[in-house]
Write an enzyme that holds these catalytic residues in place. Structure first.
Site, PDB file in Angstrom:
ATOM      1  CG  HIS A  34      12.746   6.093  -5.945  1.00 13.50           C
ATOM      2  ND1 HIS A  34      12.753   4.835  -6.490  1.00 13.50           N
ATOM      3  CD2 HIS A  34      11.506   6.277  -5.415  1.00 13.50           C
ATOM      4  CE1 HIS A  34      11.583   4.266  -6.282  1.00 13.50           C
ATOM      5  NE2 HIS A  34      10.792   5.116  -5.645  1.00 13.50           N
ATOM      6  CG  HIS A  37      10.161   6.025 -10.003  1.00 11.33           C
ATOM      7  ND1 HIS A  37      10.369   6.773  -8.882  1.00 11.33           N
ATOM      8  CD2 HIS A  37       8.914   5.511  -9.884  1.00 11.33           C
ATOM      9  CE1 HIS A  37       9.300   6.731  -8.106  1.00 11.33           C
ATOM     10  NE2 HIS A  37       8.395   5.965  -8.692  1.00 11.33           N
ATOM     11  CD  GLN A  61      -2.557   5.858  -6.392  1.00 10.67           C
ATOM     12  OE1 GLN A  61      -2.716   5.913  -7.611  1.00 10.67           O
ATOM     13  NE2 GLN A  61      -1.541   5.201  -5.877  1.00 10.67           N
ATOM     14  CG  ASP A 150       3.923  -0.093  -4.957  1.00  5.46           C
ATOM     15  OD1 ASP A 150       3.582   0.255  -3.832  1.00  5.46           O
ATOM     16  OD2 ASP A 150       4.734   0.559  -5.645  1.00  5.46           O
ATOM     17  CD  GLN A 153       0.611   0.081  -7.979  1.00  4.13           C
ATOM     18  OE1 GLN A 153       0.027   0.929  -7.321  1.00  4.13           O
ATOM     19  NE2 GLN A 153       1.779   0.318  -8.519  1.00  4.13           N
TER      20      GLN A 153
HETATM   21  O1  PAF Z   1       2.826   2.895  -7.998  1.00  6.82           O
HETATM   22  C1  PAF Z   1       2.488   4.086  -8.180  1.00  6.82           C
HETATM   23  O2  PAF Z   1       3.284   5.018  -8.140  1.00  6.82           O
HETATM   24  C2  PAF Z   1       1.016   4.400  -8.423  1.00  6.82           C
HETATM   25  O3  PAF Z   1       0.189   3.588  -7.674  1.00  6.82           O
HETATM   26  C3  PAF Z   1       0.632   4.380  -9.903  1.00  6.82           C
HETATM   27  C4  PAF Z   1       0.780   2.981 -10.495  1.00  6.82           C
HETATM   28  C5  PAF Z   1       1.490   5.347 -10.694  1.00  6.82           C
HETATM   29  C6  PAF Z   1      -0.832   4.785 -10.063  1.00  6.82           C
HETATM   30  O4  PAF Z   1      -1.051   6.063  -9.569  1.00  6.82           O
END
Ligand code: PAF
Length: 304
Positions: A34, A37, A61, A150, A153
Site C-alpha cells: 500500500h 510501503h 512471526q 509498527d 518493531q
Molecule cells: O513489518 C512487516 O511487514 C514485517 O514485520 C517485516 C518487517 C517485513 C518482517 O517480516
C-alpha cells in the site's frame, strides 16, 4: 525490475552491486503493498542508487490461530505497485528457501519483545527479529526502511542491529494515513464496511490522548500550573482509562489489547508525566494502542 526467488541469486546481485559501488536501500515487507510501503521505497530511491523490496509472509512471526494462512497475498498487484514506486529488485523467497526443514536459530531482543504487542502475540517479535536479521544478511543493504506504524518493531530492530553490530542504517518513516486518519495497513483489507467506518476511532483516541499530554507539556514548559497544584495536574492513568473506555464504547471494538504511554526511545513505561519530563526534558513519548474489531487486530501510535 527483477523478481529474485533464491537467496544465492539475491546475494550474488548484492555482491555485484557492491563491487560497482552502488548504494543499496532495502524495504522489507510481507506484501499486499500500500502507500505506506511505496513511501518507504520512495525514500530509499531518494537516498540510495538501488532499491530492493522483499515480499515474504514470515511464518515465524505468526502465532497459532493467527492469520498466516489468510494474510492477503497478490504478487501481480505487488509487482505493479513496486514498479511504480521505482523498486529495482523484488526479493520473493519461499518459506522453504528461508527456513528449510530443520531451521533452529532464533533471535530474542530481551525486555522489548514481551511488552505491548508482544504480551498478546507471544514469540511474534522473535520471529520478526529473526527474519529481519536473515534478510539483512542476504540483501546486505546500506540502509533499511521501516514504517513507524509498527513502532515497537522499529525499536526492537534498532536494538538488534546495534547489539549484533549489523551494518545497515535503520530509517523509520512516518505513518501514511487514509484521508480519515486510519493508518494504512495490509490488514485493513479484512475490515467490513461498518468496521472500516468505525476504525478511525483508534486514531481519534490517540489524538485525544496526545492533545491532553501536549497540554501538560505546555503547562510544564511554560511553568503554568493549574491553580492550587505543583504539577501539570495530568494523570496518565486517567488518560489511558478514558481512551480505553471510549474505544470499548464503540460498537465494533471487541477488545483493547492495550493503550499505553511510553518513552519513545526505549519503550519504558511512563508512570508520572511530571517526573518523566523533569528527568528527561528532551525525550519523546509514544502513545500506542492495539485493538480488535471482530477478527481483525489494528495497531497505531503517535509520537509527541
Ligand atoms: O513489518 C512487516 O511487514 C514485517 O514485520 C517485516 C518487517 C517485513 C518482517 O517480516
Amino acid at each position: 525490475m527483477q523478481l529474485i526467488k533464491t537467496i544465492k541469486k539475491m546475494k550474488d546481485i548484492s555482491c555485484y552491486l557492491k563491487k560497482k559501488e552502488f548504494s543499496l536501500g532495502f524495504v522489507p515487507t510481507m506484501g499486499y503493498l500500500h502507500e505506506g510501503h511505496s513511501s518507504l521505497a520512495a525514500r530509499s530511491k531518494k537516498q540510495c542508487d538501488i532499491t530492493v523490496l522483499s515480499i515474504f509472509v514470515n511464518p515465524a512471526q505468526f502465532g497459532p490461530g493467527e492469520d498466516y494462512e489468510k494474510y492477503p497475498r497478490d504478487l501481480e498487484r505487488d509487482k505493479r505497485i513496486a514498479k511504480e514506486a521505482g523498486v529495482d529488485y523484488i526479493f520473493y523467497p519461499s518459506a522453504e528457501e528461508m527456513y528449510g526443514s530443520r531451521y533452529g536459530t532464533f533471535i530474542t531482543v530481551k525486555g522489548l519483545g514481551d511488552i505491548m504487542c508482544g504480551k498478546f502475540r507471544p514469540g511474534h517479535f522473535d520471529g520478526v527479529s529473526t527474519v529481519v536479521a536473515k534478510l539483512l544478511n542476504i540483501v546486505s543493504p546500506d540502509k533499511a526502511y521501516f514504517g513507524q506504524k509498527d513502532y515497537q518493531q522499529t525499536i526492537i530492530i534498532r536494538k538488534m542491529v546495534s547489539d549484533l553490530n549489523l551494518k545497515p542504517e535503520i530509517i523509520v518513516c512516518p505513518i501514511v494515513r487514509e484521508p480519515d486518519g486510519l493508518a494504512m495497513s495490509s490488514r485493513n483489507k479484512y475490515l467490513n464496511p461498518n468496521e472500516r467506518k468505525n476504525a478511525t476511532i483508534l486514531y481519534r483516541s490517540l489524538e485525544e490522548a496526545a492533545a491532553n499530554i501536549k497540554l501538560a507539556w505546555k503547562y510544564l514548559d511554560g511553568n503554568i500550573k493549574p491553580a492550587g497544584t505543583k504539577t501539570s495536574g495530568i494523570n496518565l492513568n486517567e488518560i489511558k482509562k478514558r481512551a480505553t473506555d471510549r474505544l470499548l464504547e464503540n460498537e465494533v471494538v471487541s477488545e483493547v489489547d492495550y493503550f499505553e504511554i511510553r518513552n519513545a526511545e526505549n519503550l519504558e513505561e511512563i508512570k508520572d508525566l511530571d517526573v518523566f519530563y523533569s528527568d528527561n526534558p528532551k525525550a519523546g513519548i509514544v502513545i500506542a494502542s492495539a485493538i480488535r474489531m471482530g477478527g481483525t487486530r489494528l495497531i497505531d501510535n503517535m509520537i509527541i
